[in-house]
Design a protein around this motif. Structure first.
Motif, short mmCIF file in Angstrom:
data_model
loop_
_atom_site.label_atom_id
_atom_site.label_comp_id
_atom_site.label_asym_id
_atom_site.label_seq_id
_atom_site.Cartn_x
_atom_site.Cartn_y
_atom_site.Cartn_z
N LYS A 72 -37.56 19.39 22.10
CA LYS A 72 -38.24 18.63 21.07
C LYS A 72 -38.47 19.11 19.88
CE LYS A 72 -42.56 15.91 21.19
NZ LYS A 72 -43.82 15.73 21.88
N LYS A 73 -38.71 20.59 19.69
CA LYS A 73 -39.04 20.89 18.39
C LYS A 73 -37.96 20.97 17.31
CE LYS A 73 -40.52 25.66 16.42
NZ LYS A 73 -41.00 26.87 16.85
N TYR A 74 -36.65 21.22 18.16
CA TYR A 74 -35.60 21.38 17.31
C TYR A 74 -35.26 19.74 16.66
CZ TYR A 74 -30.28 20.88 16.20
OH TYR A 74 -29.35 20.68 15.39
N MET A 75 -35.43 18.62 17.70
CA MET A 75 -35.10 17.41 17.24
C MET A 75 -36.06 16.94 16.08
SD MET A 75 -32.30 16.43 19.09
CE MET A 75 -32.44 14.55 18.95
N ALA A 76 -37.07 17.54 16.05
CA ALA A 76 -38.18 17.24 15.23
C ALA A 76 -37.83 17.63 13.87
CB ALA A 76 -39.52 17.72 15.38
N THR A 77 -36.99 18.64 13.69
CA THR A 77 -36.55 19.43 12.54
C THR A 77 -35.07 19.23 12.14
OG1 THR A 77 -36.31 21.65 13.46
CG2 THR A 77 -38.45 21.07 12.87
N ARG A 78 -34.60 18.64 13.03
CA ARG A 78 -33.02 18.49 12.84
C ARG A 78 -32.49 17.82 11.62
NH1 ARG A 78 -29.55 14.91 16.82
NH2 ARG A 78 -30.80 13.14 15.87
N GLU A 79 -33.55 16.85 10.99
CA GLU A 79 -32.83 16.33 9.66
C GLU A 79 -32.99 17.14 8.50
OE1 GLU A 79 -34.39 12.31 7.12
OE2 GLU A 79 -35.48 13.07 8.85
N ASN A 80 -33.61 18.15 8.48
CA ASN A 80 -33.41 19.12 7.53
C ASN A 80 -32.46 20.04 7.76
OD1 ASN A 80 -34.74 20.80 5.36
ND2 ASN A 80 -35.49 22.18 6.82
N LYS A 81 -32.25 20.47 9.03
CA LYS A 81 -31.15 21.50 9.25
C LYS A 81 -29.88 20.89 8.98
CE LYS A 81 -33.88 23.86 13.07
NZ LYS A 81 -33.70 25.34 12.67
N ASN A 82 -29.81 19.63 9.25
CA ASN A 82 -28.58 19.03 9.38
C ASN A 82 -28.05 18.18 8.17
OD1 ASN A 82 -26.16 19.05 11.30
ND2 ASN A 82 -26.73 17.00 11.71
N ALA A 83 -28.84 18.39 6.94
CA ALA A 83 -28.60 17.82 5.71
C ALA A 83 -27.46 18.18 4.98
CB ALA A 83 -29.94 17.68 5.03
N LEU A 84 -27.11 17.33 3.98
CA LEU A 84 -26.06 17.84 3.25
C LEU A 84 -26.30 18.89 2.24
CD1 LEU A 84 -24.42 14.29 2.57
CD2 LEU A 84 -23.70 16.02 4.24
N ASP A 85 -27.63 19.19 1.94
CA ASP A 85 -27.66 20.35 1.26
C ASP A 85 -28.42 21.43 1.76
OD1 ASP A 85 -30.18 19.31 1.80
OD2 ASP A 85 -31.19 19.16 -0.04
N LYS A 86 -27.79 21.40 3.08
CA LYS A 86 -28.11 22.90 3.77
C LYS A 86 -26.74 23.32 4.27
CE LYS A 86 -32.52 22.74 3.90
NZ LYS A 86 -32.79 21.59 2.79
N PRO A 87 -26.68 24.50 4.60
CA PRO A 87 -25.44 25.14 4.92
C PRO A 87 -25.12 24.59 6.30
CG PRO A 87 -27.53 26.72 5.49
CD PRO A 87 -27.91 25.61 4.68
N TYR A 88 -23.56 24.26 6.32
CA TYR A 88 -22.83 23.47 7.27
C TYR A 88 -21.56 24.44 7.88
CZ TYR A 88 -22.80 19.41 9.96
OH TYR A 88 -22.77 18.37 10.89
N SER A 89 -21.91 25.36 8.61
CA SER A 89 -20.76 26.60 8.85
C SER A 89 -20.28 25.97 10.64
CB SER A 89 -21.19 27.76 8.88
OG SER A 89 -20.35 28.71 9.24
N VAL A 90 -19.17 25.79 10.72
CA VAL A 90 -18.89 25.35 12.14
C VAL A 90 -17.70 25.89 12.83
CG1 VAL A 90 -17.97 23.14 13.45
CG2 VAL A 90 -18.98 22.98 11.16
N TYR A 91 -17.96 26.37 14.01
CA TYR A 91 -17.26 27.22 14.94
C TYR A 91 -16.71 26.16 16.02
CZ TYR A 91 -15.81 30.89 18.14
OH TYR A 91 -15.25 31.59 18.98
N GLU A 92 -15.49 25.93 15.91
CA GLU A 92 -14.68 24.89 16.60
C GLU A 92 -13.87 25.33 17.80
OE1 GLU A 92 -11.01 21.46 16.36
OE2 GLU A 92 -10.86 23.42 15.39
N VAL A 93 -14.43 24.83 19.11
CA VAL A 93 -14.13 25.31 20.33
C VAL A 93 -13.64 24.43 21.23
CG1 VAL A 93 -15.34 26.42 22.53
CG2 VAL A 93 -16.29 26.78 20.20
#
Length: 635
Positions: A138-159
């Motif tokens: 619940k805590k993560y989902m409430a703040t996800r919009e900020n974490k996942n925005a286009l002006d935030k770091p987006y570094s992906v590990y493909e698995v």
């Protein structure tokens, strides 16, 4: 003996009208197998779309797979939906639909397109299941919009879940539950902000890597059940890491239990093979112009975002959807109504998909794997775009790998390869991908592409990663990149973890960990990563030295970093560099650091002088290490 199938429906008239119009985006709440109680009896309600069927039965381990016992009822409204409630069926029961075609009386045994669980391949039955789970994010989902925005770091590990790490004692992949411990802590240690799973939806054939789906609503049973996959999602969210799923609406396999010729007709696939058959992958292509199929696909995308708390969908093979002539010769395709080669049905489908995703969920992203110059892929639909949040930058990937495989002595003649991406870098919201596709089929591993002796190969790899992380755009690296795999990726075996016993490979892991720290801690590298305002060349034309230098900028005017890359093994001393303002240069990252296996040639604090260079009023004299990237702050 025929047994009673009680007449019951989860569909309202409004549901039916939405389904027929292609506007029902929650079909998983209606179709499939739903455990419920009816008139005091516990059982399962089944519903399946088979409009040209003469008869549909549910067969399973609860009726000895006898098609005579539980025959579904067809709705009166010409929707083509067969449904009914069967008492006594329980969670865990196996089942299929036995469908008799109304065209030629042929009978088919089909898995449920909406099944929540499937048998472990090579078995093909669907399994009655539920999605009961107590989420802890619940805590993560409430703040996800900020974490996942286009002006935030987006570094992906493909698995690829089946080959990341094996349980060596039992010679098997890790389960979802085991990965919730081992994979999550590892991705956290490396500092990636997101993980991307190659398709987790059920697929019959291991060598397809998951890109030939048969169970669109079921996480593959290879690693556990739905609740165990939810546990993995929860664990990533607890660690603050977003999860992206590969999603494949571009094609599906011809397996007899799958979607092809589902009720004896071309129900899900386009009936014209010029639009309905993919010659490269020998698979079927969805009929994007059929309303019910659009509802199925959009409902499937929504399902994973809704029921599994997924943070993004990377949409596979978008180019193959957009063009009627994709992988086809003249005469093998038919132009659209305007005489063009664009698939207008597919384009409108993609736009509708993205509109619904962004309308229904905050803090999610859709990402297009799109390899052509199709315009405005990552621009809003109301501005004439396809509506994706991001697009893979395939041109950058190709040019970068071509450049790095060249012996450094020849790189001065190919400077344009390494700088060209910046001429179009801000036409889309680009992700820089070094994905699984680049380390298979004889292309060699990333380390295997690097020229020179052993030291130079590792230095080149550190340099390439450093160039990637300082280049504008989001980042994606396939598993194994961080340990410097010698061999190509093999879906059937584990990564070569033993390599981390050796210092050069430890250095690769450390440099990527530190690059993630740099990227996530320096807002100049992400706040304007999709805007031309966030980038400025110092020099892109120093061909003689094979050096490039540029400035990365954040929202605040003082928030600037200077990046210098030396693509040769020559140490460049007394290198004069134009800078934007007075002060001092402080080196904050150097891929030649000895902790990475480098020569440890560094810069101490450097005074900026009021001397003109590179068209600027100020300049500094630096040392550039061999085959290295150096990043400076202006203090």
């Amino acid at each position: 003996m025929k047994k009673e199938v009680k007449v019951h429906s989860l569909f309202s008239d409004f549901d039916i009208s939405l389904f027929k119009a292609g506007k029902h985006y929650r079909l998983y709440e209606k179709f499939g197998a739903h455990i419920m109680e009816l008139e005091g009896e516990t059982g399962v309600y089944f519903a399946v779309w088979a409009p040209t069927a003469k008869a549909v039965s549910v067969i399973g381990d609860f009726n000895y797979w006898n098609e005579q016992e539980h025959q579904l009822n067809v709705r009166w409204d010409e929707s083509g939906i067969w449904e009914g409630f069967i008492p006594g069926v329980e969670k865990g029961n196996k089942y299929k639909y036995k469908i008799q075609s109304g065209i030629n009386d042929e009978k088919f045994e089909k898995a449920d397109p909406y099944a929540l669980k499937c048998e472990h391949p090579p078995n093909t039955a669907s399994i009655v299941w539920d999605l009961d789970y107590e989420w802890k994010d619940k805590k993560y989902m409430a703040t996800r919009e900020n974490k996942n925005a286009l002006d935030k770091p987006y570094s992906v590990y493909e698995v690829h879940l089946g080959s990341w790490r094996k349980n060596m004692d039992e010679n098997r992949p890790l389960t979802y539950t085991e990965m919730a411990d081992e994979l999550v802590s590892y991705v956290k240690e490396l500092g990636f902000t997101h993980v991307e799973f190659m398709p987790v939806m059920e697929y019959p054939y291991d060598p397809s890597w998951g890109y030939q789906l048969t169970g669109y609503f079921a996480p593959t049973s290879r690693f556990g059940d739905s609740q165990e996959f939810m546990t993995l999602m929860d664990a990533f969210h607890k660690a603050g890491i977003g999860v992206i799923l590969d999603w494949v609406p571009s094609h599906f396999p011809e397996d007899k239990h799958g979607l092809g010729l589902f009720d004896g007709s071309h129900l899900y696939e386009h009936p014209d093979p010029r639009k309905g058959y993919h010659p490269d992958w020998k698979s079927l292509i969805f009929n994007y112009g059929r309303n019910e199929v659009r509802s199925f696909l959009i409902s499937n995308a929504i399902f994973w975002l809704d029921k599994y708390h997924v943070d993004g969908l990377r949409v596979d093979a978008v180019a193959s959807m957009l063009y009627l002539d994709y992988s086809r010769e003249d005469g093998e395709w038919e132009p659209n109504e305007h005489g063009g080669r664009e698939n207008l049905d597919a384009i409108s489908f993609v736009q509708e998909l993205n509109k619904e995703v962004y309308r229904s969920f905050t803090g999610v992203q859709t990402i297009a794997e799109e390899s052509t110059s199709f315009p405005r892929v990552s621009r809003p639909v109301d501005a004439g775009g396809l509506g994706f949040g991001m697009k893979w930058m395939m041109g950058w990937m190709h040019d970068t790998l071509e450049y790095f495989k060249k012996d450094p002595i020849y790189r001065q003649h190919h400077q344009n390869d390494i700088t060209f991406s910046l001429t179009y870098a801000f036409t889309e919201n680009f992700t820089l991908p070094l994905s699984h596709d680049e380390v298979v089929y004889g292309k060699k591993s990333l380390l295997g592409r690097m020229p020179g002796d052993e030291w130079q190969r590792f230095a080149n790899l550190r340099l390439m990663y450093s160039y990637m992380f300082t280049h504008p755009g989001a980042k994606l690296l396939f598993m194994g990149a961080e340990i410097g795999q010698y061999e190509e990726w093999n879906f059937d075996t584990s990564l070569d973890w033993h390599l981390l016993d050796h210092k050069p490979h430890q250095g690769i892991k450390q440099v990527l960990t530190d690059l993630n720290k740099l990227y996530t801690s320096q807002s100049a590298l992400y706040e304007k990563q999709f805007s031309a305002e966030g980038f400025e060349w110092i020099a892109y034309d120093d061909n003689q030295n094979s050096v490039i230098s540029f400035i990365r900028k954040g929202n605040e005017l003082k928030n600037q970093l200077i990046v210098v890359c030396n693509f040769t093994p020559t140490v460049l001393k007394e290198y004069k560099l134009g800078v934007p303002t007075k002060g001092k240069l402080k080196e904050i990252f150097n891929s030649d650091d000895k902790k990475y296996g480098g020569a440890d040639i560094k810069n101490k604090a450097i005074s900026i002088k009021q001397e003109t260079d590179h068209g600027r009023d100020y300049s500094a004299t630096i040392t550039i290490p061999p085959l290295a990237t150096v990043v400076f702050e202006i203090k």
